[in-house]
Scaffold this motif. Structure first.
Motif, PDB file in Angstrom:
ATOM      1  N   LYS A 127      15.029 -17.600 -23.244  1.00  0.00           N
ATOM      2  CA  LYS A 127      14.216 -16.314 -23.112  1.00  0.00           C
ATOM      3  C   LYS A 127      12.539 -16.731 -22.366  1.00  0.00           C
ATOM      4  N   MET A 128      12.665 -18.053 -23.863  1.00  0.00           N
ATOM      5  CA  MET A 128      11.280 -18.930 -23.259  1.00  0.00           C
ATOM      6  C   MET A 128      11.407 -19.472 -22.655  1.00  0.00           C
ATOM      7  N   LEU A 129      12.237 -19.596 -21.886  1.00  0.00           N
ATOM      8  CA  LEU A 129      12.288 -20.435 -19.953  1.00  0.00           C
ATOM      9  C   LEU A 129      12.214 -19.072 -19.109  1.00  0.00           C
ATOM     10  N   ASP A 130      11.999 -17.551 -19.249  1.00  0.00           N
ATOM     11  CA  ASP A 130      11.500 -16.689 -19.050  1.00  0.00           C
ATOM     12  C   ASP A 130       9.830 -16.150 -19.113  1.00  0.00           C
ATOM     13  N   ALA A 131       9.628 -16.787 -20.016  1.00  0.00           N
ATOM     14  CA  ALA A 131       8.545 -16.547 -20.865  1.00  0.00           C
ATOM     15  C   ALA A 131       7.599 -17.690 -20.250  1.00  0.00           C
ATOM     16  N   GLY A 132       8.373 -18.673 -19.733  1.00  0.00           N
ATOM     17  CA  GLY A 132       7.522 -19.976 -19.285  1.00  0.00           C
ATOM     18  C   GLY A 132       7.023 -20.016 -17.859  1.00  0.00           C
ATOM     19  N   GLU A 133       8.080 -19.305 -17.109  1.00  0.00           N
ATOM     20  CA  GLU A 133       8.201 -19.547 -15.572  1.00  0.00           C
ATOM     21  C   GLU A 133       7.234 -17.833 -15.332  1.00  0.00           C
ATOM     22  N   THR A 151       4.396 -17.257 -17.075  1.00  0.00           N
ATOM     23  CA  THR A 151       3.289 -17.491 -17.854  1.00  0.00           C
ATOM     24  C   THR A 151       2.831 -18.314 -16.300  1.00  0.00           C
ATOM     25  N   ALA A 152       3.586 -19.532 -15.821  1.00  0.00           N
ATOM     26  CA  ALA A 152       3.058 -19.828 -15.001  1.00  0.00           C
ATOM     27  C   ALA A 152       2.358 -19.313 -13.437  1.00  0.00           C
ATOM     28  N   SER A 153       3.461 -18.510 -13.287  1.00  0.00           N
ATOM     29  CA  SER A 153       2.986 -16.885 -12.170  1.00  0.00           C
ATOM     30  C   SER A 153       1.650 -16.305 -12.619  1.00  0.00           C
ATOM     31  N   GLN A 154       1.029 -16.694 -13.681  1.00  0.00           N
ATOM     32  CA  GLN A 154       0.008 -16.135 -13.728  1.00  0.00           C
ATOM     33  C   GLN A 154      -1.026 -17.034 -13.168  1.00  0.00           C
ATOM     34  N   PHE A 155      -0.944 -18.284 -13.091  1.00  0.00           N
ATOM     35  CA  PHE A 155      -2.034 -19.161 -12.333  1.00  0.00           C
ATOM     36  C   PHE A 155      -1.581 -19.418 -10.515  1.00  0.00           C
TER      37      PHE A 155
END
Length: 321
Positions: free
Chosen positions: A290-296, A298-302
């Motif tokens: 889930k942490m990996l999903d959240a990180g990915e 987050t990156a997609s917002q930039f």
């Protein structure tokens, strides 16, 4: 429409996140119909994408109505140039406010130079500039960075290893270096992890950095004194679990849901989190997934769309100022 000139007076062999962002912004503006050029006396950077090369010039004459974008490192001839009244539409792309503070430029200096505005990559950076310099918030424009999601994307099969990047600040590595210290502490406390490979990203071109991240499970963040921190975002996009320092500017996006974030004084906590990640990821720990999903996410917002919208709005306003 006024021509936009980015001043990039660095050695052609130098390739940093700041230079990469400058070139990317110039290219996006060019693609959207703005007349753009990049002044680099030493020639086109060795690592510059082919798509940006036609924008470079090595000699410069600035008409009065042009828009000139200075970097925050106002030394040598740049300091002389920004004081020239002949250059009328001056803006500073402050990619790191801590660099900018080191040049001791006050609000009164900016007024004397005739600077019409500052650009920065994050709300965190803008808030700092407002607080330290007492600048009117309307004087500062946030233009976000972009994570290349096509380049930084996960391999289907990752190797359980740590990838990390050295720091850009001279002397920041300390004695001993942070990476050496954390590696030593990890091996002492968790000897069963002594065989885990460490990949050091020092002076590597972007493609090799992306390949290393895409193939690795864990990114050790050594971010310090950042305005945003692009590298951890690229690691998130590559589905690395980010462990380490938020670097101050990383607080723009760092949460307990998308990584294990600490201050540089929390060395033992970083080591424990590294061990947790290295032991949990091969076992597909659902919390870490889930942490990996959240990180990915987050990156997609930039993304390119967000950056392009902000750039067009900002530079269109400059052209009509």
């Amino acid at each position: 429409m006024r021509t936009i000139t980015f001043l990039n007076p660095f050695k052609r062999s130098l390739w940093t996140g700041g230079i990469k962002t400058t070139l990317y912004h110039a290219e996006l503006l060019h693609q959207n119909g703005f007349p753009v050029r990049i002044f680099q006396p030493d020639g086109i950077p060795d690592a510059a994408p082919d798509s940006t090369k036609p924008l470079f010039i090595s000699e410069l004459n600035i008409p009065n109505n042009d828009i000139t974008i200075f970097p925050e490192c106002l030394n040598d001839f740049l300091r002389d140039w920004i004081e020239m009244p002949e250059i009328q539409n001056k803006y500073i792309f402050c990619q790191n406010q801590y660099y900018f503070y080191a040049y001791n430029i006050s609000t009164r200096d900016l007024e004397r130079f005739g600077v019409k505005g500052l650009l920065c990559p994050s709300e965190f950076s803008k808030k700092s500039l407002v607080n330290v310099l007492g600048i009117n918030p309307d004087f500062i424009h946030v233009v976000p960075c972009v994570v290349d999601r096509e380049m930084f994307k996960s391999h289907m099969i990752k190797r359980n290893q740590i990838v990390t990047a050295s720091r850009k600040w001279r002397g920041m590595e300390g004695i001993p270096s942070y990476s050496f210290l954390l590696r030593s502490m990890l091996h002492l406390k968790y000897p069963e992890l002594s065989d885990i490979p460490w990949i050091m990203l020092e002076h590597q071109p972007q493609q090799l950095v992306a390949e290393a991240m895409n193939a690795s499970t864990v990114f050790l963040s050594l971010s310090r004194l950042e305005s945003l921190g692009l590298t951890p975002l690229e690691a998130m996009s590559a589905r690395c679990l980010v462990v380490g320092y938020h670097g101050a500017g990383g607080l723009e996006y760092a949460t307990p849901q998308n990584g294990f974030w600490f201050s540089p004084e929390q060395q033992e906590e970083v080591v424990d989190a590294l061990a947790l990640a290295l032991n949990g990821l091969p076992a597909q720990n659902p919390v870490l997934t889930k942490m990996l999903d959240a990180g990915e996410y987050t990156a997609s917002q930039f993304n390119v769309q967000a950056a392009t919208t902000a750039l067009i709005e900002t530079y269109r306003a400059f052209c009509h100022h």
